[in-house]
Every structure is written in C-alpha cells, then in structure tokens.
Design an enzyme around this catalytic site. Structure first.
Site, PDB file in Angstrom:
ATOM      1  N   PRO A   1       0.336  -1.165   0.064  1.00  0.00           N
ATOM      2  CA  PRO A   1       0.174  -0.154  -0.465  1.00  0.00           C
ATOM      3  C   PRO A   1       0.909   1.432   0.177  1.00  0.00           C
ATOM      4  O   PRO A   1       1.642   1.479   0.472  1.00  0.00           O
ATOM      5  CB  PRO A   1      -0.776   0.027   1.371  1.00  0.00           C
ATOM      6  CG  PRO A   1      -0.733  -1.217   1.425  1.00  0.00           C
ATOM      7  CD  PRO A   1       0.535  -2.054   1.451  1.00  0.00           C
ATOM      8  N   GLU A   2       0.532   2.018  -1.559  1.00  0.00           N
ATOM      9  CA  GLU A   2       1.510   3.446  -1.437  1.00  0.00           C
ATOM     10  C   GLU A   2      -0.193   4.334  -1.441  1.00  0.00           C
ATOM     11  O   GLU A   2      -0.870   3.723  -0.924  1.00  0.00           O
ATOM     12  CB  GLU A   2       2.204   3.752  -2.315  1.00  0.00           C
ATOM     13  CG  GLU A   2       3.844   2.741  -1.528  1.00  0.00           C
ATOM     14  CD  GLU A   2       5.008   3.552  -2.327  1.00  0.00           C
ATOM     15  OE1 GLU A   2       5.174   5.109  -2.672  1.00  0.00           O
ATOM     16  OE2 GLU A   2       5.889   3.591  -2.771  1.00  0.00           O
TER      17      GLU A   2
ATOM     18  N   HIS B   1      -4.353 -14.738   8.426  1.00  0.00           N
ATOM     19  CA  HIS B   1      -4.107 -12.905   9.146  1.00  0.00           C
ATOM     20  C   HIS B   1      -4.643 -12.206   9.061  1.00  0.00           C
ATOM     21  O   HIS B   1      -4.424 -10.914   8.567  1.00  0.00           O
ATOM     22  CB  HIS B   1      -2.582 -12.513   7.845  1.00  0.00           C
ATOM     23  CG  HIS B   1      -1.373 -13.929   7.805  1.00  0.00           C
ATOM     24  ND1 HIS B   1      -0.996 -13.872   8.942  1.00  0.00           N
ATOM     25  CD2 HIS B   1      -1.051 -14.074   6.556  1.00  0.00           C
ATOM     26  CE1 HIS B   1      -0.229 -14.410   9.016  1.00  0.00           C
ATOM     27  NE2 HIS B   1       0.044 -14.772   7.199  1.00  0.00           N
TER      28      HIS B   1
ATOM     29  N   ARG C   1       2.316  -8.980   8.052  1.00  0.00           N
ATOM     30  CA  ARG C   1       3.228  -8.784   8.685  1.00  0.00           C
ATOM     31  C   ARG C   1       2.822  -7.605   9.611  1.00  0.00           C
ATOM     32  O   ARG C   1       3.350  -7.350  10.809  1.00  0.00           O
ATOM     33  CB  ARG C   1       4.177  -8.118   7.880  1.00  0.00           C
ATOM     34  CG  ARG C   1       4.746  -8.970   6.787  1.00  0.00           C
ATOM     35  CD  ARG C   1       5.697  -8.979   5.906  1.00  0.00           C
ATOM     36  NE  ARG C   1       4.476  -9.018   4.385  1.00  0.00           N
ATOM     37  CZ  ARG C   1       5.264  -8.331   3.321  1.00  0.00           C
ATOM     38  NH1 ARG C   1       6.064  -7.871   3.072  1.00  0.00           N
ATOM     39  NH2 ARG C   1       4.260  -8.762   2.367  1.00  0.00           N
TER      40      ARG C   1
ATOM     41  N   ARG D   1      18.034  20.710   4.461  1.00  0.00           N
ATOM     42  CA  ARG D   1      18.111  19.606   4.014  1.00  0.00           C
ATOM     43  C   ARG D   1      19.403  18.813   3.761  1.00  0.00           C
ATOM     44  O   ARG D   1      19.436  19.544   2.519  1.00  0.00           O
ATOM     45  CB  ARG D   1      16.417  18.828   3.716  1.00  0.00           C
ATOM     46  CG  ARG D   1      15.570  19.166   4.406  1.00  0.00           C
ATOM     47  CD  ARG D   1      15.361  18.543   5.929  1.00  0.00           C
ATOM     48  NE  ARG D   1      14.649  18.455   6.196  1.00  0.00           N
ATOM     49  CZ  ARG D   1      13.866  17.832   7.295  1.00  0.00           C
ATOM     50  NH1 ARG D   1      14.116  16.740   7.685  1.00  0.00           N
ATOM     51  NH2 ARG D   1      13.103  18.514   7.868  1.00  0.00           N
TER      52      ARG D   1
END
Length: 271
Positions: A2-3, A91, A110, A152
């Site tokens: 999932p993005e 799951h 997971r 950054r």
DNA sequence: AATCTTTCCTGCCGGC
DNA sequence: TGCCGGCAGGAAAGAT
C-alpha cells in the site's frame, strides 16, 4: 504494497459500504499490530454510526458519531469488504461488522498496520499532527518544497519520502517521480533549485494521479477491498528495472541503496 | 540469509 | 550546558 494510490483506492472502494451505516459488532483476533488495538475497542465502537471515510497521507480515517477510527495498512495490509459468514483467513486480525450484514476485514500478514481510536479532532492525534502537506493538494507546490528543504543535507529521494516534508510518497513512487523529473536520487535536497522543485512537484502529482487512475499498483500482496488485484505493476519506468533499458534513452537502469532502501534510476536521464 | 513493503523511535551529532 | 533540528540505524512479522 500500500502506497498512497492504493490507500486512496481502498478509501473509495470501502466508502459506500460504510457511510451512514452502523457498527453492529467488532471482532479482534490478533490485537498485536504495530501498536496494540485498544483493548476495549468492541465496546467503544458498538452501535456507532459511520459518517465519513477520508484519508490523511496513508492513514485511513473512519469518522464515527463519537470519534474517529484511524487505520494504517503498514507494509502488507489490506481492507476487504466481505459478506457476513465468510470465514477469516490466517492473517485476518480485525472485523468491523456493518449493519449485521457486511464485514470490513483487516488482513495484514506482517502486522505493521495499526488500528487506533481517538475522540478528539483526529488531525491533532500525535500520528497526524506533524504530517506535511498532501501531495495532490494545491498547497503542495514547488515553492513550498523548496522552502522546506533548505536545511536538508539528506538526498532528495529520502527527503520526499519524509512524511514531515510531504506525505504519502513511498519507495516506488519516489523512484518513479524522480525519473519523471530527471533528477538523480542522490542529490542533496538543499542543492536543488526552485525551478527543478517546480518540475519535481509536477512529476510527483502526475505519478500519483496515473497510479490512482490505473487502480493502484501491486507487487505481491495488495488486494483491493473487492478482492481483485491491482494492475499497475507493469507500467513502472524505473522501479525494479535494474539493468533494463531506460524507456527514454535505452541506457541501463542502475540500482543503489539509500537509507536501506533500493533506488532505481537512469544515470543518463537523471542528473 | 537476504530482501521487500512503512514509519516510528532512539541515540547521536553539530550549531547556537 | 542545554536545547534544537536533522539524520542514521534499528525495530516490528512473514513470505519468498
């Protein structure tokens, strides 16, 4: 995996089954996700009406009459809409039963996903309050990204994957967007000028929109809430194309590691 | 054994 | 010395 596009599509798919409906029961089979599911979640949610299904970054927000259920799919989670009576698989950790009829089922092998509850304004929840702008919103533009990256020294790829800079850009779409923008993933974020940030933001938006249009991407285990698989995985420009010819110039796609994550780029097209 | 997906948390660093 | 922002690395579970 999932993005943001998968999360967006999940929201769109589950919304009609939930809004203006009632939670008639809750089943927790495995409370140990990234954080424990609140121990009394069954009592909290029982009888509540669902008003909204929205998204902030990759967090799915189910707005109820007395608070908000915050869901995250982690690395392997999916939300299934199933008819009551369908047996859970190995799951399937959490069920919301809607109107005694439909199950909203979290499947997450997971267990990096999360299910949390907040009665306050969801946006002031600790997990949401420090998030950067939505990549598809108008406030996310080249100037904003330029300003927020002046201090950054991390690479541009790691920087656009930082949720405080902009939300929702994971490893796949960071690689794809940088290719589209012609920017080498190793460049330090502060070294990139405003003009290239304008190009990069357009590339990010285009990459995400194309993925959402295509129905979300899938490598292994993302499953749509109607149980069909995504079908965008064939269309990557650089992701997992190590050694294959660049789709623009035919040069060989390179693979490197940045912050323990694989990066893919064209050494000729991305400077 | 290494890899892959997300992202929070810890510990450390340099600057003021 | 303390505070702060920024950054690198580690951690979580399971399939392959």
């Amino acid at each position: 995996m999932p993005e943001l596009p998968e999360v967006e599509i999940t929201c769109q798919n589950i919304e009609p089954y939930l809004v203006k409906k009632y939670i008639t029961s809750v089943i927790v089979r495995q409370p140990h996700l990234r954080w424990p599911i609140p121990h009394n979640i069954e009592k909290i949610l029982f009888g509540l009406r669902i008003d909204t299904v929205t998204r902030r970054g990759k967090y799915i927000l189910i707005g109820c009459s007395k608070g908000t259920l915050i869901l995250h799919l982690g690395m392997s989670g999916s939300l299934l809409v199933q008819h009551i009576g369908i047996s859970p698989q190995k799951h399937d950790h959490f069920d919301l039963i809607i109107n005694e009829d439909i199950i909203l089922r979290l499947r997450d092998p997971r267990r990096f996903g999360a299910i949390l509850w907040t009665t306050n304004n969801a946006m002031s929840h600790p997990l949401l309050t420090n998030l950067g702008p939505e990549p598809l919103s108008k406030v996310f533009n080249g100037s904003i990204l330029y300003k927020s990256t002046r201090s950054r020294s991390a690479s541009i790829k790691e920087t656009i994957m930082n949720n405080r800079i902009v939300v929702g850009i994971g490893n796949i779409y960071a690689n794809e967007a940088l290719f589209r923008a012609g920017i080498n993933p190793k460049i330090a974020a502060y070294k990139i000028g405003i003009n290239r940030y304008i190009i990069l933001v357009k590339a990010i938006k285009k990459t995400l929109k194309l993925a959402i249009q295509a129905g979300g991407s899938s490598i292994n285990d993302f499953v749509h809430s109607d149980n069909s698989h995504g079908y965008f995985q064939q269309q990557y420009l650089v992701y997992q194309r190590t050694g294959k010819p660049c789709k623009k110039c035919k040069d060989s796609i390179k693979q490197i590691k940045q912050g323990q994550r694989s990066s893919f780029y064209c050494p000729s097209c991305q400077k």
